[in-house]
Design a protein around this motif. Sequence first.
Motif, PDB file in Angstrom:
ATOM      1  N   LEU A   1       0.792  -1.117   0.000  1.00 53.92           N
ATOM      2  CA  LEU A   1       0.000  -0.147  -0.076  1.00 53.92           C
ATOM      3  C   LEU A   1       0.787   1.219  -0.098  1.00 53.92           C
ATOM      4  N   ASP A   2       2.082   1.189   0.725  1.00 52.07           N
ATOM      5  CA  ASP A   2       2.772   2.109   0.571  1.00 52.07           C
ATOM      6  C   ASP A   2       3.266   2.498  -0.952  1.00 52.07           C
ATOM      7  N   GLY A   3       3.224   1.559  -1.834  1.00 56.06           N
ATOM      8  CA  GLY A   3       3.891   1.997  -3.325  1.00 56.06           C
ATOM      9  C   GLY A   3       2.473   2.266  -3.977  1.00 56.06           C
ATOM     10  N   ALA A   4       1.200   2.481  -3.424  1.00 58.58           N
ATOM     11  CA  ALA A   4       0.087   2.705  -4.108  1.00 58.58           C
ATOM     12  C   ALA A   4      -0.069   4.087  -4.670  1.00 58.58           C
ATOM     13  N   GLY A   5       0.899   5.111  -4.304  1.00 62.35           N
ATOM     14  CA  GLY A   5       0.588   6.383  -4.485  1.00 62.35           C
ATOM     15  C   GLY A   5      -0.763   7.303  -3.884  1.00 62.35           C
ATOM     16  N   ALA A   6      -1.070   6.584  -2.503  1.00 65.80           N
ATOM     17  CA  ALA A   6      -2.291   7.053  -1.998  1.00 65.80           C
ATOM     18  C   ALA A   6      -1.765   8.417  -1.152  1.00 65.80           C
ATOM     19  N   ARG A   7      -2.645   9.190  -0.813  1.00 64.13           N
ATOM     20  CA  ARG A   7      -2.309  10.258   0.097  1.00 64.13           C
ATOM     21  C   ARG A   7      -1.953   9.779   1.602  1.00 64.13           C
ATOM     22  N   THR A   8      -2.833   8.902   1.893  1.00 62.25           N
ATOM     23  CA  THR A   8      -2.996   8.369   3.116  1.00 62.25           C
ATOM     24  C   THR A   8      -3.461   6.804   3.123  1.00 62.25           C
ATOM     25  N   ILE A   9      -3.093   6.206   4.212  1.00 61.85           N
ATOM     26  CA  ILE A   9      -3.570   4.583   4.169  1.00 61.85           C
ATOM     27  C   ILE A   9      -4.554   4.609   5.447  1.00 61.85           C
ATOM     28  N   ALA A  10      -5.871   4.531   5.238  1.00 63.47           N
ATOM     29  CA  ALA A  10      -6.780   4.034   6.237  1.00 63.47           C
ATOM     30  C   ALA A  10      -6.758   2.689   6.843  1.00 63.47           C
ATOM     31  N   VAL A  11      -6.536   2.680   7.965  1.00 63.10           N
ATOM     32  CA  VAL A  11      -6.315   1.168   8.531  1.00 63.10           C
ATOM     33  C   VAL A  11      -7.670   0.831   9.511  1.00 63.10           C
ATOM     34  N   ALA A  12      -8.185  -0.132   9.185  1.00 65.57           N
ATOM     35  CA  ALA A  12      -9.451  -0.421   9.935  1.00 65.57           C
ATOM     36  C   ALA A  12      -9.062  -0.837  11.205  1.00 65.57           C
ATOM     37  N   PRO A  13      -9.934  -0.838  12.401  1.00 65.91           N
ATOM     38  CA  PRO A  13      -9.559  -1.240  13.707  1.00 65.91           C
ATOM     39  C   PRO A  13      -9.486  -2.662  13.832  1.00 65.91           C
ATOM     40  N   ILE A  14      -8.307  -2.763  14.755  1.00 65.36           N
ATOM     41  CA  ILE A  14      -8.006  -4.352  14.890  1.00 65.36           C
ATOM     42  C   ILE A  14      -8.143  -4.780  16.178  1.00 65.36           C
ATOM     43  N   PRO A  15      -8.843  -5.746  16.901  1.00 60.51           N
ATOM     44  CA  PRO A  15      -8.858  -5.987  18.340  1.00 60.51           C
ATOM     45  C   PRO A  15      -7.574  -6.358  18.814  1.00 60.51           C
ATOM     46  N   SER A  16      -7.462  -6.163  20.075  1.00 62.57           N
ATOM     47  CA  SER A  16      -6.087  -6.132  20.636  1.00 62.57           C
ATOM     48  C   SER A  16      -5.758  -7.316  21.347  1.00 62.57           C
ATOM     49  N   GLU A  17      -6.705  -8.263  21.463  1.00 65.15           N
ATOM     50  CA  GLU A  17      -6.397  -9.597  21.872  1.00 65.15           C
ATOM     51  C   GLU A  17      -5.145 -10.422  21.224  1.00 65.15           C
ATOM     52  N   GLY A  18      -4.675 -11.286  21.909  1.00 68.01           N
ATOM     53  CA  GLY A  18      -3.747 -12.368  20.943  1.00 68.01           C
ATOM     54  C   GLY A  18      -2.760 -11.578  20.414  1.00 68.01           C
ATOM     55  N   LEU A  19      -2.473 -12.071  19.171  1.00 61.01           N
ATOM     56  CA  LEU A  19      -1.540 -11.183  18.186  1.00 61.01           C
ATOM     57  C   LEU A  19      -1.905  -9.680  17.899  1.00 61.01           C
ATOM     58  N   GLY A  20      -3.255  -9.483  18.026  1.00 67.86           N
ATOM     59  CA  GLY A  20      -3.775  -8.157  18.036  1.00 67.86           C
ATOM     60  C   GLY A  20      -2.970  -7.050  18.706  1.00 67.86           C
ATOM     61  N   GLU A  21      -2.280  -7.534  19.867  1.00 65.15           N
ATOM     62  CA  GLU A  21      -1.497  -6.430  20.594  1.00 65.15           C
ATOM     63  C   GLU A  21      -0.360  -6.134  19.853  1.00 65.15           C
ATOM     64  N   ALA A  22       0.405  -7.040  19.204  1.00 63.94           N
ATOM     65  CA  ALA A  22       1.667  -6.866  18.397  1.00 63.94           C
ATOM     66  C   ALA A  22       1.323  -6.048  17.211  1.00 63.94           C
ATOM     67  N   ILE A  23       0.150  -6.511  16.460  1.00 64.79           N
ATOM     68  CA  ILE A  23      -0.171  -5.857  15.405  1.00 64.79           C
ATOM     69  C   ILE A  23      -0.443  -4.370  15.530  1.00 64.79           C
ATOM     70  N   ASN A  24      -1.316  -3.988  16.561  1.00 67.03           N
ATOM     71  CA  ASN A  24      -1.548  -2.718  16.921  1.00 67.03           C
ATOM     72  C   ASN A  24      -0.500  -1.928  17.427  1.00 67.03           C
ATOM     73  N   ASP A  25       0.790  -2.456  18.161  1.00 71.31           N
ATOM     74  CA  ASP A  25       1.700  -1.628  18.366  1.00 71.31           C
ATOM     75  C   ASP A  25       2.687  -1.264  16.940  1.00 71.31           C
ATOM     76  N   ARG A  26       2.715  -2.285  16.147  1.00 73.91           N
ATOM     77  CA  ARG A  26       3.584  -1.828  15.019  1.00 73.91           C
ATOM     78  C   ARG A  26       2.737  -0.892  14.319  1.00 73.91           C
ATOM     79  N   LEU A  27       1.431  -0.823  14.280  1.00 69.62           N
ATOM     80  CA  LEU A  27       0.669  -0.135  13.582  1.00 69.62           C
ATOM     81  C   LEU A  27       0.831   1.443  14.081  1.00 69.62           C
ATOM     82  N   ALA A  28       0.751   1.560  15.456  1.00 62.83           N
ATOM     83  CA  ALA A  28       0.923   2.826  16.080  1.00 62.83           C
ATOM     84  C   ALA A  28       2.401   3.273  15.932  1.00 62.83           C
ATOM     85  N   ARG A  29       3.229   2.485  15.796  1.00 63.29           N
ATOM     86  CA  ARG A  29       4.556   2.887  15.488  1.00 63.29           C
ATOM     87  C   ARG A  29       4.988   3.248  13.912  1.00 63.29           C
ATOM     88  N   ALA A  30       4.042   2.768  12.976  1.00 64.86           N
ATOM     89  CA  ALA A  30       4.137   3.073  11.737  1.00 64.86           C
ATOM     90  C   ALA A  30       3.427   4.455  11.252  1.00 64.86           C
TER      91      ALA A  30
END
Length: 331
Positions: A297-326
Amino acid sequence: MAARLIPAADRDAVGQAVDCLAKGGLVAFPTETVYGLGADAANGVAIARLYAAKGRPSFNPLIAHVADVAGARRLARFDAAAARLAAAFWPGPLTLVLPKAFGCPVAELATAGLDTIAVRLPAHPVARALIAAVGRPLVAPSANRSGHVSPTTAQHVMADLGEKIDIVLDGGATPVGVESTILACLGETPTLLRPGGLPRAEIEHVLGVAVAERNGAAEAGAPETGEAPLAPGMLASHYAPKTRLRLAARDVEDGEALLAFGPLPPGAERAARVLNLSARGDLEEAAANLFSHLRALDGAGARTIAVAPIPSEGLGEAINDRLARAAAPRE
Ligand code: TXA
Ligand code: MG
């Protein structure tokens, strides 16, 4: 000169990688989490080259990867909690930060002068075969340019570092997709330094207690000040694509690309490009897709990447951590 891309299934792939590492070379290889950039952990010159290839600050220490628990015990001192966690989860996506053992052979540069060391026993068959064949620990940060998204395919590694390293062992896409969970066992309660491929709840189940949190300063990406052990690499803007991210997006605005999770939100049809982490809302599938979808998506030439909400349980904690940093503002 460009790196040699060698299919890991080739008969002599591991042999060529071992020769290269023995000469101080840099070899990227698959682990179950993400691709690592390996160097002989005892070779300070190779490690200096590794920091330079990544553009990584040399005060940010590296994880030592071992082939078995005996190898880990030559590097670090295990308390009861660490021993229990290693027995339960190794090989697997858990890194333990422990006091360095007396006579630890890992070069000072790799541990950035700390008296602790991060140790990991990866589960991927290619990683295990390589480390066993080298007969020594390998230091291996994620095989991306410093601050960029971690690589989950050999092609990602070639795109980021192809001109700066010697060999990329191609073992296909990495199954877990986010980096290992990092836990410090340095007395008192084990402390979670980085959420990752092993969910917190599984660790707490084995320990029988809640893990401690790293302090707020590290969370915010502020300079480290306190005594608490931190993962110095966890700066707020780590894992950053070039395009800005809009998190917890429940719709799509004009000119945006969409990183979806589950059913598509309103306006998805007008997105510049849509990729779904998991159409069926599965967090393991989402983790495995996270970094490659962010790169695409970074290569798609978009102005912004809209990211859907992800639940924070299980692997969701790591996913949300990386998204917050990104999504964090860049320094
Ligand atoms: O899944 C993974 O862990 C991957 C694969 C290749 O094994 N490796 C990885 O390495 O993510 P890297 O270098 O990208 O991240 C390692 C993190 C950094 O944030 C670093 O600061 C932290 O581990 N770290 C290393 N040694 C440490 C120590 N002694 N104390 C605290 N944090 C440490
Ligand atoms: Mg990294």
